[in-house]
Design a protein around this motif. Structure first.
Motif, short mmCIF file in Angstrom:
data_model
loop_
_atom_site.label_atom_id
_atom_site.label_comp_id
_atom_site.label_asym_id
_atom_site.label_seq_id
_atom_site.Cartn_x
_atom_site.Cartn_y
_atom_site.Cartn_z
N UNK A 194 47.98 34.10 46.43
CA UNK A 194 46.94 34.67 45.49
C UNK A 194 47.58 35.84 44.86
N UNK A 195 47.07 36.34 43.52
CA UNK A 195 47.43 37.35 42.83
C UNK A 195 47.17 38.76 43.29
N UNK A 255 40.97 45.72 50.12
CA UNK A 255 40.44 44.85 49.02
C UNK A 255 39.40 45.48 48.08
N UNK A 256 39.52 45.38 46.84
CA UNK A 256 38.64 46.03 45.70
C UNK A 256 38.24 45.07 44.78
N UNK A 257 37.54 45.46 43.78
CA UNK A 257 36.93 44.69 42.76
C UNK A 257 37.52 44.36 41.77
N UNK A 258 38.97 44.86 41.58
CA UNK A 258 39.46 44.65 40.31
C UNK A 258 40.22 43.20 40.40
N UNK A 259 39.91 42.42 39.49
CA UNK A 259 40.42 41.11 39.38
C UNK A 259 41.98 41.08 39.14
N UNK A 315 43.12 50.49 44.12
CA UNK A 315 42.44 49.71 43.22
C UNK A 315 43.29 49.98 41.56
N UNK A 316 43.35 51.32 41.62
CA UNK A 316 43.84 51.65 40.51
C UNK A 316 45.40 51.03 40.21
N UNK A 344 49.33 46.81 38.13
CA UNK A 344 50.04 45.71 38.39
C UNK A 344 49.59 44.83 37.18
N UNK A 345 48.33 44.67 36.85
CA UNK A 345 47.95 43.83 35.89
C UNK A 345 48.38 43.90 34.48
N UNK A 346 48.42 45.43 34.29
CA UNK A 346 49.00 45.88 32.89
C UNK A 346 50.45 45.72 32.65
N UNK A 347 51.12 46.33 33.60
CA UNK A 347 52.41 46.39 33.61
C UNK A 347 53.61 45.34 34.12
#
Length: 539
Positions: A343-344, A354-358, A491-492, A497-500
């Motif tokens: 998983x990513x 675990x948080x709501x950030x996909x 979560x932040x 991680x998603x962006x950078x």
């Protein structure tokens, strides 16, 4: 290399093995319970850390016998400042000799006093007061008092023991306030601080241990050293005057067995009574055969991208393209036989955090677009992947190569000659573009290894992240409590991680310490360190 660099490099080999980077208050206790925002300690129960299997109580404990434990990576030094105190390397061994100040209790989510009598946090969250048990003595007969604790911790930091960077940047002072009290004053709030006292800083050595060279292992644990032949064998004898009462076992042996299947076979035939496993396939097999302690970890499988100038990963578009191109499920199938937890997400559904950030998902089209944009600016599309020569490592390398080349990368695979060579290239020379690794985040204390992997001042920051934004985010995670604020801060981190894409997240995993059906009284702590002072064998 200079002698100083060689010493530090040797410690990195141990540290990275132990943390999985390569392989993939109220009186009497620290009331630091890890909770989710609803106040419950439950997450996905199928992946909850704890003891598996039902043995019953075994009846009245019996005295006598030898327990043999097949370690993950054999301990090569009995000096805590030179050994990573984790379950994989050295933690169980050194805890048997020296004990721990605090023990993490997975059933309650709290840190229980072990050598300590209690650990209390001040109302402003900047002071922790440790009270010690009375009349505890080291094996040389000298008292384990506050002066000995302060001296041991100061020595540990001076010798650059594991996590010393976090400690020295976060702890303002350590002072003895009477013979049985130690006061820790922090620079900022730190909810995970008790975890430090269940790792290396909580392994207290007697002053006589380091009064002269060479170092002599003198502790207050339940066992003393009878024979040490690194890396093959460590034999410990029970200590009759242990503060918690004489151990039931006569002797404990730590041995080296190559290969995890060989460890399972030895368990089945009685050659050993405990083993440490972390390979997904063997963990799954052992869980069905033996009782034991399972601990689930985040970021067990990651793609380490060299972010430094002169490497492709210095361009965020290249890192993003890699992330869009690689399917963790395919990688798990190839490298872990489909037995892993791909998983990513940094924190999967079983985690307290675990948080709501996909997370970013598979998208070969976006990968090609980003790669093409980088090529227009002069990038040649070439990446060097550094892998290990074992079958799983080779399978992972070929899978990564195929998925990256399918979107336009040109990938050269190089295999490290040995574990030491892998560590040297990653941590000393930084001679790689992309490599398979793991960070082993513990749900009870995720900040510790996030700091180690990503903070700009950390020597274990192999990917070369040097971002004020990342450092500030890590500071926020450290200062947050163990509830909603911490979950929001983590979560932040997922958003960042998603962006950078400082590293690619490919999956979680588990450590498993199985034991024989006739072994009782084992007490797990953080990172699968097992305390043996109450262990006994049913005849």
């Amino acid at each position: 290399m200079t002698r100083t660099k060689l010493v530090r490099f040797g410690k990195l080999v141990v540290a990275t093995l132990a943390s999985g980077m390569l392989l993939a208050g109220c009186a009497g206790e620290a009331n630091q319970e890890v909770e989710n925002v609803s106040g419950s300690k439950e997450s996905d129960s199928s992946q909850a850390s704890g003891i598996l299997g039902s043995q019953g109580d075994g009846g009245a404990p019996l005295s006598g016998g030898t327990l043999t434990y097949a370690s993950y990576a054999p301990v090569v030094s009995l000096d805590p400042a030179k050994t990573q105190i984790t379950g994989a390397t050295g933690g169980t061994e050194l805890a048997a000799i020296y004990d721990l100040l605090m023990r993490y209790n997975a059933e309650t989510g709290k840190y229980d006093p072990q050598l300590a009598k209690g650990l209390d946090e001040s109302g402003d969250n900047l002071t922790w007061t440790l009270s010690l048990r009375e009349n505890v003595k080291f094996s040389d007969g000298t008292p384990l008092d506050s002066a000995a604790v302060v001296a041991s911790i100061n020595r540990y930091n001076a010798k650059r023991g594991a996590n010393n960077e976090i400690w020295t940047s976060s702890v303002k002072s350590v002072e003895a306030a009477g013979p049985s009290t130690v006061v820790f004053t922090l620079n900022r709030p730190w909810a995970e601080f008790p975890a430090m006292l269940s790792f290396g800083h909580g392994v207290i050595v007697a002053p006589s241990s380091y009064a002269a060279e060479p170092f002599t292992p003198v502790g207050a644990g339940a066992f003393t050293v009878e024979r040490f032949s690194p890396p093959d064998e460590l034999v410990l004898a029970s200590k009759a005057d242990y503060w918690g009462g004489a151990p039931k076992l006569d002797q404990v042996k730590f041995v080296s067995i190559q290969g995890e299947q060989a460890k399972i076979d030895s368990l089945a035939t009685g050659g050993v009574q405990m083993a440490y496993l972390r390979n997904s396939e063997t963990v799954e097999a052992a869980k069905g055969k033996f009782p034991g302690y399972a601990e689930f970890i985040s970021l067990s499988m990651v793609g380490q991208i060299n972010n430094r100038a002169g490497h492709p990963g210095a361009d965020v578009r290249v890192r993003q393209a890699m992330n869009y191109a690689i399917d963790p499920a395919v990688l798990d199938q190839r490298a872990r036989g489909g037995k892993g937890m791909p998983g990513s997400e940094i924190f999967q559904s079983w985690s307290l955090w675990h948080n709501g950030i996909e997370p970013v998902g598979l998208d070969p089209v976006k990968a090609r677009e980003l790669l093409d944009a980088a090529k227009k600016d002069g990038y040649d599309g070439h990446v060097t992947y550094l892998g290990t020569q074992d079958p799983n490592g080779q399978a992972a390398a070929l899978a990564v190569q195929a998925m990256l080349q399918s979107v336009g990368f040109t990938v050269t695979v190089e295999y490290a000659a040995s574990t030491a060579d892998m560590v040297k290239r990653l941590y000393a020379d930084h001679n790689y573009d992309l490599a398979l690794g793991g960070n082993g985040l513990l749900d009870a204390a995720p900040f510790l290894r996030l700091y180690s992997a990503l903070h700009s001042t950390s020597v274990n920051n192999t990917v070369g992240v040097a971002s004020p934004e990342v450092d500030a985010m890590l500071d926020a995670i450290q200062a947050a409590g163990n509830g909603e604020d911490k979950k929001a801060a983590l979560a932040d981190l997922q958003t960042l991680f998603n962006e950078q894409v400082p590293i690619m997240v490919w999956g979680a995993g588990a450590n498993f310490v199985p034991w024989s059906e006739n072994v009782y009284g084992l007490m797990p702590s953080l990172d699968s360190i097992i305390l043996l002072d109450e262990a006994w064998i049913k005849k």
